[in-house]
Design an enzyme around this catalytic site. Sequence first.
Site, PDB file in Angstrom:
ATOM      1  N   GLU A  35      74.409  39.288  50.558  1.00  0.00           N
ATOM      2  CA  GLU A  35      73.166  39.781  50.963  1.00  0.00           C
ATOM      3  C   GLU A  35      71.566  38.785  51.161  1.00  0.00           C
ATOM      4  OE1 GLU A  35      74.008  43.002  47.054  1.00  0.00           O
ATOM      5  OE2 GLU A  35      73.055  40.379  46.170  1.00  0.00           O
TER       6      GLU A  35
ATOM      7  N   CYS B  55      65.482  34.507  52.423  1.00  0.00           N
ATOM      8  CA  CYS B  55      66.278  33.693  51.440  1.00  0.00           C
ATOM      9  C   CYS B  55      67.481  34.233  52.111  1.00  0.00           C
ATOM     10  CB  CYS B  55      66.027  34.484  50.559  1.00  0.00           C
ATOM     11  SG  CYS B  55      67.521  33.698  49.400  1.00  0.00           S
TER      12      CYS B  55
ATOM     13  N   CYS C 215      80.654  31.988  46.401  1.00  0.00           N
ATOM     14  CA  CYS C 215      80.587  30.867  46.326  1.00  0.00           C
ATOM     15  C   CYS C 215      81.627  29.619  45.383  1.00  0.00           C
ATOM     16  CB  CYS C 215      79.536  30.310  45.340  1.00  0.00           C
ATOM     17  SG  CYS C 215      78.544  28.626  45.213  1.00  0.00           S
TER      18      CYS C 215
ATOM     19  N   CYS D 188      78.384  27.428  39.175  1.00  0.00           N
ATOM     20  CA  CYS D 188      77.276  26.793  38.083  1.00  0.00           C
ATOM     21  C   CYS D 188      77.182  28.296  37.201  1.00  0.00           C
ATOM     22  CB  CYS D 188      76.039  26.715  38.425  1.00  0.00           C
ATOM     23  SG  CYS D 188      76.012  26.077  40.489  1.00  0.00           S
TER      24      CYS D 188
ATOM     25  N   CYS E 176      74.501  31.498  37.640  1.00  0.00           N
ATOM     26  CA  CYS E 176      74.649  31.836  37.995  1.00  0.00           C
ATOM     27  C   CYS E 176      75.681  33.249  38.694  1.00  0.00           C
ATOM     28  CB  CYS E 176      74.769  31.015  40.164  1.00  0.00           C
ATOM     29  SG  CYS E 176      73.954  31.516  41.037  1.00  0.00           S
TER      30      CYS E 176
ATOM     31  N   LEU F  88      68.279  21.127  41.042  1.00  0.00           N
ATOM     32  CA  LEU F  88      69.106  20.337  39.823  1.00  0.00           C
ATOM     33  C   LEU F  88      68.982  20.519  38.926  1.00  0.00           C
ATOM     34  CD1 LEU F  88      69.258  16.841  39.877  1.00  0.00           C
ATOM     35  CD2 LEU F  88      66.544  16.660  38.985  1.00  0.00           C
TER      36      LEU F  88
ATOM     37  N   ASN G 165      66.389  33.502  35.549  1.00  0.00           N
ATOM     38  CA  ASN G 165      66.532  35.232  35.776  1.00  0.00           C
ATOM     39  C   ASN G 165      67.800  35.856  35.198  1.00  0.00           C
ATOM     40  OD1 ASN G 165      64.288  36.169  38.020  1.00  0.00           O
ATOM     41  ND2 ASN G 165      65.790  33.857  39.320  1.00  0.00           N
TER      42      ASN G 165
ATOM     43  N   CYS H 223      66.687  34.679  42.472  1.00  0.00           N
ATOM     44  CA  CYS H 223      67.180  33.646  42.685  1.00  0.00           C
ATOM     45  C   CYS H 223      68.932  34.011  41.728  1.00  0.00           C
ATOM     46  CB  CYS H 223      66.270  32.203  41.986  1.00  0.00           C
ATOM     47  SG  CYS H 223      65.398  31.518  43.281  1.00  0.00           S
TER      48      CYS H 223
END
Length: 347
Positions: free
Chosen positions: A94, A107, A114, A118, A121, A221, A296, A339
Amino acid sequence: MIKTKKDIRALTRDELRDYFVAQGEKAFRGNQVYGWLWSKGAHAFEDMTNLSKETRSFLDEHFVINHIKVDQMQRSNDGTIKNAVKLHDGLTVESVLIPTSSRTTACVSSQVGCSLNCKFCATARLKRMRNLNPDEIFDQVVAIDQQSRLYHNRPLSNIVFMGMGEPLMNYNNVVKSIEKITAPDGLGMSPKRITVSTSGVPKIIKKMADDEVKFNLAVSLHSALDDVRTDIMPFNEQMPLQELKDALQYWYVKTKKRITYEYVVWRGINDQDKDIEALIDFCLAVPSKVNLIEYNPIDDGQFQQADPEAINRYVAKLEDHGITVTVRRSRGKDIDAACGQLANKEA
Ligand code: SAH
């Protein structure tokens, strides 16, 4: 036997020139083709109108242009556009266009899925399938530039590598794509308008510094305390904050470029004074600024946006120490384009 055609965009300009010479043609034909591929974003040989019909069909017999296809486009009521991008092998990533009053930002994704994990995410839930090639990253930029011109009457102004994937785990291809995006015979964009965002891979940050790259660096971070960070970003165990800090100091000495820290404040996770103090210490180690980004939600009970008072305390204390801090509002949330929400969900 089926002969597989070669991807023409794997060739450098010099290789293209040599190829034409080997075919008994003039070398400058190589420049023309290169310009079509990297400056004008051509998707088919037949569009290369300054080549003869014979040359075009000859190229078509021997090469392919493995371009991406925007499979689905969703528009948010705030002007944000999310693209589901189909790659030549059928996989999907995307990319997002984010307009503000003064700029349009693309973006872009750097990997399919990935490999980092995390906890907050959505992309982390997808397995990492493969790295994107330089041309697949470049094509996302071209597609968003076209959308920016069409829907917002202006060219693309900025690029952030904040889509799917960890750019520093696909460093070589990311750098090659940026070379094409910034080259005068490519898209000619200034590297100052490009930001690569990383979860923080110290070894590659040092390599980027050695390579004297000209684009900007952002680091996700989210906590400057090892135990908290390892909890929410488990790879931090292998790449702890001290190593990250050392790499960032090295980066600043070499590039003189200030670093942006991306940081979400979550209720009960990093909303206490000890968290703020650790962030201040971390920020004072290298010239930097902080973007406090909105959380989000990704259908997970563990994470909740902190109370506004906690955000206000962060802002006040960081500013007390002379650290620049911006509170960023989310864009494109209604279409899962914000995000951390990129997860190839069907519209
Ligand atoms: N892997 C790179 C590039 C992805 S950028 C990196 O981590 O920097 C995506 C950004 O969105 C990162 O700053 C990430 O930490 C942040 N993010 C991920 N999930 C989020 C969520 N649910 N809400 C808000 N930000 C999120």
